[in-house]
Design a protein around this motif. Structure first.
Motif, PDB file in Angstrom:
ATOM      1  N   VAL A 150       0.889  -0.911   0.017  1.00 51.87           N
ATOM      2  CA  VAL A 150       0.235   0.031   0.147  1.00 51.87           C
ATOM      3  C   VAL A 150       1.335   1.467   0.266  1.00 51.87           C
ATOM      4  O   VAL A 150       0.742   2.224  -0.396  1.00 51.87           O
ATOM      5  N   THR A 151       2.068   1.215   0.986  1.00 52.06           N
ATOM      6  CA  THR A 151       3.068   2.184   0.119  1.00 52.06           C
ATOM      7  C   THR A 151       3.595   2.390  -0.650  1.00 52.06           C
ATOM      8  O   THR A 151       4.152   3.638  -0.908  1.00 52.06           O
ATOM      9  N   VAL A 152       3.480   1.400  -2.168  1.00 45.68           N
ATOM     10  CA  VAL A 152       4.023   1.729  -3.330  1.00 45.68           C
ATOM     11  C   VAL A 152       3.461   3.158  -4.075  1.00 45.68           C
ATOM     12  O   VAL A 152       2.102   4.155  -3.256  1.00 45.68           O
ATOM     13  N   HIS A 153       4.971   3.492  -4.482  1.00 44.58           N
ATOM     14  CA  HIS A 153       4.277   5.569  -4.842  1.00 44.58           C
ATOM     15  C   HIS A 153       2.999   5.603  -5.743  1.00 44.58           C
ATOM     16  O   HIS A 153       2.561   4.628  -6.109  1.00 44.58           O
ATOM     17  N   ALA A 154       2.087   6.508  -6.297  1.00 49.81           N
ATOM     18  CA  ALA A 154       1.454   6.883  -6.434  1.00 49.81           C
ATOM     19  C   ALA A 154       1.545   6.650  -7.639  1.00 49.81           C
ATOM     20  O   ALA A 154       0.655   6.281  -8.682  1.00 49.81           O
ATOM     21  N   ALA A 155       2.700   7.261  -8.618  1.00 49.87           N
ATOM     22  CA  ALA A 155       2.581   6.538  -9.631  1.00 49.87           C
ATOM     23  C   ALA A 155       1.927   4.817 -10.195  1.00 49.87           C
ATOM     24  O   ALA A 155       1.431   5.589 -11.327  1.00 49.87           O
ATOM     25  N   PHE A 156       2.479   3.888  -9.885  1.00 49.90           N
ATOM     26  CA  PHE A 156       1.357   2.364 -10.378  1.00 49.90           C
ATOM     27  C   PHE A 156       0.007   3.086  -9.618  1.00 49.90           C
ATOM     28  O   PHE A 156      -0.536   2.180 -11.085  1.00 49.90           O
ATOM     29  N   HIS A 157      -0.592   3.864  -9.225  1.00 49.43           N
ATOM     30  CA  HIS A 157      -2.179   4.118  -9.606  1.00 49.43           C
ATOM     31  C   HIS A 157      -2.351   4.546 -10.093  1.00 49.43           C
ATOM     32  O   HIS A 157      -3.387   4.034 -11.688  1.00 49.43           O
ATOM     33  N   LYS A 158      -1.416   5.355 -11.080  1.00 48.89           N
ATOM     34  CA  LYS A 158      -1.751   5.886 -11.986  1.00 48.89           C
ATOM     35  C   LYS A 158      -1.497   5.369 -13.543  1.00 48.89           C
ATOM     36  O   LYS A 158      -2.018   5.054 -14.864  1.00 48.89           O
ATOM     37  N   ALA A 159      -0.355   4.329 -13.263  1.00 51.33           N
ATOM     38  CA  ALA A 159      -0.444   3.035 -14.333  1.00 51.33           C
ATOM     39  C   ALA A 159      -1.072   2.110 -14.676  1.00 51.33           C
ATOM     40  O   ALA A 159      -1.798   1.930 -15.632  1.00 51.33           O
ATOM     41  N   ALA A 160      -2.029   2.110 -13.124  1.00 46.61           N
ATOM     42  CA  ALA A 160      -3.323   0.856 -13.369  1.00 46.61           C
ATOM     43  C   ALA A 160      -4.076   1.609 -14.458  1.00 46.61           C
ATOM     44  O   ALA A 160      -4.934   0.641 -14.772  1.00 46.61           O
ATOM     45  N   GLU A 161      -4.935   3.115 -13.855  1.00 44.93           N
ATOM     46  CA  GLU A 161      -5.428   3.579 -14.834  1.00 44.93           C
ATOM     47  C   GLU A 161      -5.402   3.507 -16.287  1.00 44.93           C
ATOM     48  O   GLU A 161      -6.139   3.811 -16.673  1.00 44.93           O
ATOM     49  N   TYR A 162      -4.096   4.164 -16.196  1.00 46.03           N
ATOM     50  CA  TYR A 162      -3.921   4.329 -17.912  1.00 46.03           C
ATOM     51  C   TYR A 162      -3.885   3.467 -18.718  1.00 46.03           C
ATOM     52  O   TYR A 162      -4.871   3.134 -19.837  1.00 46.03           O
ATOM     53  N   PHE A 163      -3.189   2.084 -18.413  1.00 45.40           N
ATOM     54  CA  PHE A 163      -3.136   0.826 -18.590  1.00 45.40           C
ATOM     55  C   PHE A 163      -4.018   0.059 -18.644  1.00 45.40           C
ATOM     56  O   PHE A 163      -3.716  -0.712 -18.633  1.00 45.40           O
ATOM     57  N   GLY A 164      -5.059  -0.269 -17.889  1.00 36.42           N
ATOM     58  CA  GLY A 164      -6.001  -0.784 -17.791  1.00 36.42           C
ATOM     59  C   GLY A 164      -5.694  -2.445 -16.874  1.00 36.42           C
ATOM     60  O   GLY A 164      -6.593  -3.157 -17.397  1.00 36.42           O
ATOM     61  N   LEU A 165      -5.362  -2.139 -16.146  1.00 33.42           N
ATOM     62  CA  LEU A 165      -4.750  -3.469 -14.800  1.00 33.42           C
ATOM     63  C   LEU A 165      -5.478  -2.899 -13.206  1.00 33.42           C
ATOM     64  O   LEU A 165      -6.103  -1.128 -13.384  1.00 33.42           O
ATOM     65  N   GLU A 166      -5.059  -4.145 -12.652  1.00 34.25           N
ATOM     66  CA  GLU A 166      -5.767  -3.732 -11.543  1.00 34.25           C
ATOM     67  C   GLU A 166      -4.719  -4.029 -10.714  1.00 34.25           C
ATOM     68  O   GLU A 166      -3.902  -4.628 -10.613  1.00 34.25           O
ATOM     69  N   LEU A 167      -4.636  -2.638  -9.663  1.00 34.97           N
ATOM     70  CA  LEU A 167      -4.125  -2.190  -8.329  1.00 34.97           C
ATOM     71  C   LEU A 167      -3.929  -3.355  -7.290  1.00 34.97           C
ATOM     72  O   LEU A 167      -5.054  -3.046  -6.095  1.00 34.97           O
TER      73      LEU A 167
END
Length: 522
Positions: A130-147
């Motif tokens: 859960v401490t992973v950088h917010a960039a991975f929230h953005k990446a999941a949203e942009y590229f259609g993955l589930e975080l």
């Protein structure tokens, strides 16, 4: 010949006046966002290097061969110091910053996962603490993955290897760990995670964006965390942080050429030139790359080692000071030149120091610390609200002054209870038509004017009288400034529904950069 509408000297003087409103980027008074080596000659070198390549377009290294040479030099240095020395299968790209590096790591993993499971209707997952950088929230949203976020220990901020292993399956495209995490500077168990992802053929990315180029030269022994660990398939590290380069420049290293090629975009399906992009951008400046290359050439590994030692000594000194302040505690066992501070709940209430009040008091004295909100994890455990400090080499020169200010700030607010976010929301809701019910449903379909109205009710946007009539007088179109005390703002962030908070923050940032309206210029 075209005549300039205004004299260059006048324009630069105006820009200098605007810059005077910024938080200071040198001198160690801002303990986030800026990474000051304390060496003025490095700044001059970086500026000179960037100026030399100012007209160059980084889009095409076959036309501008200096771009290819500089990128090869920067990637080679990064590979050498980040655990890939001697391994020609580790390749890389220079990007515009940590977010782009993380986005590209996710894109590569997704596309590789898709290539192996062609036609699968499943949505691939990213598994991360859960401490992973917010960039991975953005990446999941942009590229259609589930975080898929894994809770961390609320005391140490470290993720459990067993908890990650429970989440693994054939729909996992990527596992991400941090070295260290931004919120708490926790070094995730990279080697232990790699030991469970590697045999399963699951990609593992190490996000070392903030700390990579510090940990590479850290004076203390550290657990294995970089590309020297078998099973780590990619790693990101920012040169505009502890590489001391101007923003924005980062490196993404990938194990295996075939894996890295999924990062690229290429097309000939239009009548223009063939487009081949290793990063998200097309045309891009060569200045940050040139600056990073020049700094690497100037410092070498010995120079980075010396600067890192300065940051390490300053970090140790500040942690000792904070540990000695009654009512405050350092979160976990932080790694590298950053740490977070929370309230020491083990002491009586009258001795406790709220970290957000503490940060506000320090800010009033001219020191900028970063407030971080609390977070309730999926398992119900709660991560405390904290204050974050990023330490740089220049901090060593001001440790004494800063330490005195931190102690005085704690003394000034000791015993003051945290801002009650729920009570604050309830009080504000009473001023709105519909009260709490209206506020609870506000995130659904909230338009711009309604969002701005809520921000004004919360005291985060001013009226027309708060706007600057002349963009030269301050931030163009600013619809009011943030209050002097940020503790209530962070309390609101923690108390409001997340979707509403995010919508309001979008509106706030969007309006801050809007030009003044015609009526305000009157």
């Amino acid at each position: 010949m075209t005549e300039l509408r205004r004299e260059a000297a006048e324009i630069l003087a105006e820009l200098e006046a605007m810059r005077a409103l910024d938080a200071p980027t040198h001198g160690g008074r801002v303990l986030s966002y800026v990474y000051d080596s304390g060496l003025g000659e490095l700044d001059e070198l970086a500026a000179g290097a960037a100026r030399l390549v100012q007209p160059v377009n980084g889009l095409d290294p076959t036309t501008f061969t200096s771009v290819a040479a500089m990128e090869a030099g920067v990637v080679g240095f990064a590979r050498r110091v980040l655990g890939g020395a001697g391994d020609d299968e580790i390749v890389g790209s220079v990007t515009s910053g940590g977010t782009e590096s993380c986005l590209l790591a996710v894109k590569s993993a997704r596309d590789l996962w898709r290539s192996v499971r062609a036609g699968s209707p499943r949505v691939p997952r990213i598994v991360a603490p859960v401490t992973v950088h917010a960039a991975f929230h953005k990446a999941a949203e942009y590229f259609g993955l589930e975080l898929d976020l894994v809770p961390v220990d609320p005391i140490t901020g470290v993720v459990s290897v067993a908890a990650i292993e429970e989440r693994l399956g054939d729909d996992v495209a990527l596992v991400v760990v941090s070295a260290p995490s931004y919120p708490f500077a926790a070094l995730d168990p990279v080697a232990d995670v790699a030991a469970i992802t590697g045999p399963r053929g699951i990609a593992l990315h190490v996000d070392a964006c903030i700390g990579g180029f510090a940990l590479a030269f850290w004076p203390d022994d550290l657990p294995a965390w970089n590309l020297s660990v078998p099973g780590v398939t990619s790693l990101s590290a920012d040169l505009h942080k502890y590489g001391y380069a101007p923003k924005g420049v980062s490196v993404l290293l990938t194990r295996g050429r075939d894996r890295q090629r999924f990062q690229y975009f290429a097309t000939t399906a239009w009548p223009g030139y063939p487009v081949v992009n290793p990063t998200l951008t097309g045309s891009k400046p060569a200045g940050p790359l040139a600056a990073a290359w020049a700094i690497i050439e100037a410092l070498g590994e010995d120079g980075f080692t010396e600067l890192t030692a300065q940051a390490a000594r300053a970090t140790a000194g500040l942690r000792e000071v904070v540990t000695g302040i009654p009512g405050l505690t350092v979160v976990g066992s932080p790694t590298g030149p950053l740490f977070a501070v929370a309230t020491d709940e083990s002491v009586p209430a009258e001795l406790r120091v709220d970290p957000h009040h503490w940060a506000d008091a320090a800010r009033a004295a001219g020191w900028h610390l970063q407030l971080q909100p609390a977070l309730t994890q999926a398992d119900g455990t709660r991560l405390p609200h904290t204050t974050h400090l990023t330490v740089t080499p220049v901090t060593e020169a001001v440790v004494g002054e800063l330490s005195t200010a931190l102690v005085a700030a704690a003394d000034a607010v000791r015993g003051e209870p945290p801002v009650d976010g729920q009570a604050l929301v309830a009080g504000l809701a009473e001023t709105l038509p519909g009260g709490l019910d209206a506020l609870a449903g506000a995130s659904a379909g909230l338009d711009s004017e309604s969002a701005a109205g809520l921000l004004r009710a919360f005291g985060l946007l001013g009226g027309a009288e708060a706007r600057t009539a002349d963009p030269a007088d301050g931030a163009a179109g600013a619809d009011g400034a943030l209050p002097d005390r940020l503790a209530p703002v962070l309390a609101l962030v923690g108390a409001l529904p997340p979707q509403l908070t995010e919508r309001l923050l979008v509106e706030l940032i969007a309006r801050v950069v809007e030009p003044p309206s015609a009526r305000d210029l009157g």
